[in-house]
Design a protein around this motif. Structure first.
Motif, mmCIF file in Angstrom:
data_model
loop_
_atom_site.group_PDB
_atom_site.id
_atom_site.type_symbol
_atom_site.label_atom_id
_atom_site.label_comp_id
_atom_site.label_asym_id
_atom_site.label_seq_id
_atom_site.Cartn_x
_atom_site.Cartn_y
_atom_site.Cartn_z
ATOM 1 N N TRP B 48 0.932 -1.067 -0.087
ATOM 2 C CA TRP B 48 -0.023 -0.089 0.040
ATOM 3 C C TRP B 48 0.834 1.258 -0.181
ATOM 4 O O TRP B 48 1.662 1.341 0.821
ATOM 5 C CB TRP B 48 -1.006 -0.176 1.222
ATOM 6 C CG TRP B 48 -1.585 0.971 1.540
ATOM 7 C CD1 TRP B 48 -1.644 1.799 2.779
ATOM 8 C CD2 TRP B 48 -2.752 2.075 0.936
ATOM 9 N NE1 TRP B 48 -2.429 2.918 2.864
ATOM 10 C CE2 TRP B 48 -2.936 2.952 1.699
ATOM 11 C CE3 TRP B 48 -2.974 1.802 -0.313
ATOM 12 C CZ2 TRP B 48 -3.939 3.828 1.299
ATOM 13 C CZ3 TRP B 48 -4.358 2.583 -0.983
ATOM 14 C CH2 TRP B 48 -4.553 3.741 0.288
ATOM 15 N N ILE B 49 0.678 2.192 -0.974
ATOM 16 C CA ILE B 49 1.395 3.411 -1.021
ATOM 17 C C ILE B 49 2.939 3.217 -1.845
ATOM 18 O O ILE B 49 3.191 3.699 -2.574
ATOM 19 C CB ILE B 49 1.398 4.330 0.269
ATOM 20 C CG1 ILE B 49 -0.054 4.629 0.578
ATOM 21 C CG2 ILE B 49 2.257 5.453 0.049
ATOM 22 C CD1 ILE B 49 0.003 5.838 1.728
ATOM 23 N N ASN B 52 2.750 1.876 -5.209
ATOM 24 C CA ASN B 52 2.048 2.650 -6.044
ATOM 25 C C ASN B 52 2.654 3.810 -6.609
ATOM 26 O O ASN B 52 2.746 5.037 -6.353
ATOM 27 C CB ASN B 52 0.642 3.433 -5.413
ATOM 28 C CG ASN B 52 -0.213 3.896 -6.332
ATOM 29 O OD1 ASN B 52 -0.159 3.580 -7.554
ATOM 30 N ND2 ASN B 52 -1.191 4.754 -5.868
ATOM 31 N N VAL B 53 3.486 3.372 -7.776
ATOM 32 C CA VAL B 53 4.316 4.498 -8.284
ATOM 33 C C VAL B 53 4.163 4.602 -9.980
ATOM 34 O O VAL B 53 4.875 5.422 -10.532
ATOM 35 C CB VAL B 53 5.926 4.029 -8.146
ATOM 36 C CG1 VAL B 53 6.127 3.742 -6.713
ATOM 37 C CG2 VAL B 53 6.180 2.766 -8.881
ATOM 38 N N GLY B 54 2.838 4.062 -10.240
ATOM 39 C CA GLY B 54 2.520 4.386 -11.930
ATOM 40 C C GLY B 54 3.370 3.599 -12.567
ATOM 41 O O GLY B 54 4.207 2.399 -12.290
ATOM 42 N N ASP B 56 6.147 4.947 -13.822
ATOM 43 C CA ASP B 56 7.626 5.628 -13.584
ATOM 44 C C ASP B 56 8.661 4.170 -13.533
ATOM 45 O O ASP B 56 8.868 3.811 -12.398
ATOM 46 C CB ASP B 56 7.384 6.339 -12.514
ATOM 47 C CG ASP B 56 8.862 6.892 -12.146
ATOM 48 O OD1 ASP B 56 9.859 6.748 -12.932
ATOM 49 O OD2 ASP B 56 8.879 7.830 -11.348
ATOM 50 N N ALA B 58 11.748 4.318 -13.356
ATOM 51 C CA ALA B 58 12.929 4.351 -12.314
ATOM 52 C C ALA B 58 12.273 4.184 -10.928
ATOM 53 O O ALA B 58 13.246 3.119 -10.218
ATOM 54 C CB ALA B 58 13.462 5.974 -12.307
ATOM 55 N N TYR B 84 -4.917 -0.844 -4.360
ATOM 56 C CA TYR B 84 -3.482 -0.002 -4.216
ATOM 57 C C TYR B 84 -3.241 0.437 -5.460
ATOM 58 O O TYR B 84 -1.877 0.688 -5.789
ATOM 59 C CB TYR B 84 -2.497 -0.892 -3.640
ATOM 60 C CG TYR B 84 -2.897 -1.598 -2.126
ATOM 61 C CD1 TYR B 84 -4.009 -0.992 -1.660
ATOM 62 C CD2 TYR B 84 -2.279 -2.526 -1.745
ATOM 63 C CE1 TYR B 84 -4.267 -1.600 -0.373
ATOM 64 C CE2 TYR B 84 -2.394 -3.032 -0.420
ATOM 65 C CZ TYR B 84 -3.515 -2.537 0.254
ATOM 66 O OH TYR B 84 -3.823 -3.175 1.243
ATOM 67 N N SER B 86 -1.627 1.380 -8.611
ATOM 68 C CA SER B 86 -0.508 0.554 -9.713
ATOM 69 C C SER B 86 0.354 -0.313 -8.996
ATOM 70 O O SER B 86 1.229 -0.945 -9.530
ATOM 71 C CB SER B 86 0.362 1.363 -10.514
ATOM 72 O OG SER B 86 1.009 2.268 -9.515
ATOM 73 N N GLN B 220 1.163 2.706 9.704
ATOM 74 C CA GLN B 220 1.787 3.130 8.361
ATOM 75 C C GLN B 220 2.751 4.078 8.565
ATOM 76 O O GLN B 220 3.217 5.214 8.025
ATOM 77 C CB GLN B 220 0.445 4.092 7.591
ATOM 78 C CG GLN B 220 0.683 4.014 6.242
ATOM 79 C CD GLN B 220 -0.666 5.084 5.576
ATOM 80 O OE1 GLN B 220 -1.557 4.837 6.037
ATOM 81 N NE2 GLN B 220 -0.082 5.814 5.086
ATOM 82 N N GLY B 221 3.832 3.677 9.143
ATOM 83 C CA GLY B 221 4.918 4.323 9.544
ATOM 84 C C GLY B 221 4.856 5.519 10.655
ATOM 85 O O GLY B 221 5.991 5.922 11.176
ATOM 86 N N GLU B 222 3.877 5.715 11.456
ATOM 87 C CA GLU B 222 3.718 6.811 12.065
ATOM 88 C C GLU B 222 4.165 6.350 13.613
ATOM 89 O O GLU B 222 4.716 7.114 14.304
ATOM 90 C CB GLU B 222 2.077 7.001 12.475
ATOM 91 C CG GLU B 222 1.342 8.370 11.764
ATOM 92 C CD GLU B 222 0.348 8.320 12.261
ATOM 93 O OE1 GLU B 222 -0.529 8.168 13.123
ATOM 94 O OE2 GLU B 222 -0.571 8.680 11.039
ATOM 95 N N SER B 266 9.467 1.168 1.007
ATOM 96 C CA SER B 266 10.079 1.654 -0.283
ATOM 97 C C SER B 266 11.699 1.613 -0.257
ATOM 98 O O SER B 266 12.282 2.089 -1.154
ATOM 99 C CB SER B 266 9.597 2.899 -0.680
ATOM 100 O OG SER B 266 9.958 4.021 0.362
#
Ligand SMILES: NC(=O)c1ccc[n+]([C@@H]2O[C@H](COP(=O)([O-])OP(=O)(O)OC[C@H]3O[C@@H](n4cnc5c(N)ncnc54)[C@H](OP(=O)(O)O)[C@@H]3O)[C@@H](O)[C@H]2O)c1
Lengths: 172, 299
Positions: B48-49, B52-54, B56, B58, B84, B86, B220-222, B266
């Motif tokens: 999730w997130i 999701n880089v489309g 792209d 790179a 999610y 892409s 989510q990283g928080e 990521s």
């Protein structure tokens, strides 16, 4: 939904700030030098607003409509759709605004030129360099100041969505 | 009560170290899927997130490096969803680049209609012959989708069936579904500051022999952001945790009901660090309490 209060703005954000920035970086790269045309259109609108000529409203509505159609296709349909599930709906809303602009040229108004000039300067803000006529935010802002109701509904809705996205990214 | 009994039963069965000096693990911890006995590495990968880089290239290559790091460290479970963006395509791209490593593909169905069409599209994005696990995302239309998933499983087009929720939402409904349906997996949020599932859901999963995937281990990283300004306590070394992320993951995977946890990242080095949390010494019950109490007092 009974658990609606458990949702936060960031729960609706489906991409990272880095991905959003990259989308603009690549879009700007792909469409260059259309920026020069878009800025020229912006300057023309600014001049028309000052000139008070009879055709000013009609020409401004056509120029804005072209911008909205371009963004519907090149930004939302072709690019934003790759990272946002509902981007195609945004494309449809932007195309609808273009049609409304053409149908209601009398809803154009002429705000102080300084406001339009400031919106044109939006393109200088890094890292996304969102340019009037090519990117949704400055185009929607310009449309809000250049039109009357009901032409402001879609731009205001977009600005609210975009502000929520930027806020969610900033607070993540 | 159910929770206490469950913990006791698992300690007796050896899944948790006895209280006292924890043993070091050189190989990553694995858990069995209760319905089949198939073994899975306990650390998986969310998407999730982060994925999701489309289109792209790179960014897709960067995600491929995350998957490479994850798989080469010993990870297998990758989780995604048609919700999610892409991410599924990014996973398919990465798996293709890495010559289709042996991953456990966990995806979801997320629609109020047309489940079969959506599943087929997801499968094409991943580029896998069939999914290992399909879950009803956020319980959306579960009563319509579960019969489809069970029939796919029966026909050999799918290996396991599950449902998901997160953020502690709809736990009562989840409990009802767990009691009623022959699920292989559930997925929900559980971490040192979100411990409600310990009360009913996790013990029930053990009782009903349902595998458990844990999402949002770091909120989510928080959670990691909040802990970043605090030094890692010295006692974290006693369970071979080198970071807050590892300490949290060790807390989660040592709950006996947990089959797998799926942190998203990521960053390739974070993927390695996360998989490595399944190595070394593991916290016992007292240490788990210490981890939870400490983190709750800091955030
Ligand atoms: N209802 C559902 O079915 C549902 C709901 C929520 C989530 N999920 C699944 O669960 C997965 C995990 O949840 P999540 O993605 O929301 O959040 P999460 O895994 O709790 O947190 C992800 C964040 O943690 C950071 N991170 C990961 N490992 C790290 C490390 N070792 N050190 C420092 N930072 C680290 C990542 O940043 P970096 O990129 O910088 O590493 C990322 O921003 C999802 O990706 C999804 O697959 C399912």
């Amino acid at each position: 939904m009974s658990e609606w209060w458990t949702y936060r703005l960031s729960d609706f954000l489906m991409f990272s700030q880095r991905t959003y920035n990259r989308l603009f970086e690549r879009y700007n790269h792909d469409v260059w030098p259309l920026h020069l045309v878009a800025i020229a259109i912006g300057v023309l609108i600014l001049w028309l607003a000052r000139s008070g000529q009879r055709v000013a409203g009609r020409v401004t509505s056509i120029l804005l409509a072209i911008s909205w159609l371009w963004i519907a296709y090149a930004f939302f349909w072709q690019r934003f759709a790759s990272i946002h599930t509902y981007a195609k709906w945004f494309a449809i809303a932007f195309a609808l605004e273009a049609i409304l602009l053409l149908a209601l040229p009398s809803a154009i108004r002429h705000p102080p030129s300084i406001v339009i000039a400031l919106i044109l300067l939006y393109a200088l803000i890094p890292p996304r360099h969102e340019t009037f006529g090519l990117a949704p935010d400055p185009t929607a802002l310009a449309t809000i100041v250049l039109t009357r109701w009901p032409l402001r509904i879609i731009p205001i809705a977009w600005c609210a969505f975009s502000a929520a996205t930027l806020l969610a990214m900033a607070t993540r | 009560m159910l929770a206490v009994l469950a913990f006791g039963a698992v300690r007796a069965s050896g899944a948790l170290p006895p209280t006292g000096a924890p043993e070091a693990r050189t190989t990553p911890l694995i858990r069995k899927i209760p319905s089949t006995g198939e073994q899975l590495p306990v650390i998986g990968l969310g998407s999730w997130i982060t994925f999701n880089v489309g289109d792209d290239v790179a960014a897709r290559n960067q995600c491929t490096e995350v998957v490479r790091a994850f798989v080469s460290a010993g990870g297998r479970v990758i989780d995604s969803s048609p919700m999610y963006g892409s991410s599924q395509e990014t996973i398919g791209y990465a798996l293709g680049k890495l010559a289709h490593p042996n991953v456990f593909s966990a995806d979801k169905v997320w629609t109020s209609s047309q489940g079969a069409g959506q599943i087929e599209e997801s499968r094409r994005h991943w580029g896998v012959p069939r999914f290992d696990l399909l879950q009803v995302h956020n319980l959306l239309g579960w009563d319509d989708h579960l019969p489809l998933l069970f029939s796919m499983k029966k026909a050999g087009h799918l290996r396991y069936v599950g449902v998901t929720t997160s953020h502690g939402r709809r736990l009562e409904e989840l409990e009802q579904i767990m009691r009623k349906e022959p699920l292989d997996f559930i997925q929900l949020t559980y971490n040192p500051i979100e411990r409600e599932p310990e009360q009913r859901i996790l013990p029930l999963a053990m009782q009903r022999r349902i595998a458990v995937i844990i999402n949002r281990p770091f909120n989510q990283g928080e959670l990691l952001d909040d802990l970043a300004s605090h030094p890692l306590p010295n006692w974290a070394r006693d369970v071979d945790a080198r970071s807050w992320a590892q300490l949290i993951l060790k807390f989660i995977i040592t709950h006996p009901a947990v089959t797998c946890v799926i942190p998203a990242t990521s960053v390739p080095s974070h993927a390695r660090e996360n998989v490595d949390a399944a190595r070394g010494r593991m916290p016992d019950a007292a240490m788990r309490k210490r981890i939870a109490d400490t983190i709750a007092s800091l955030v």
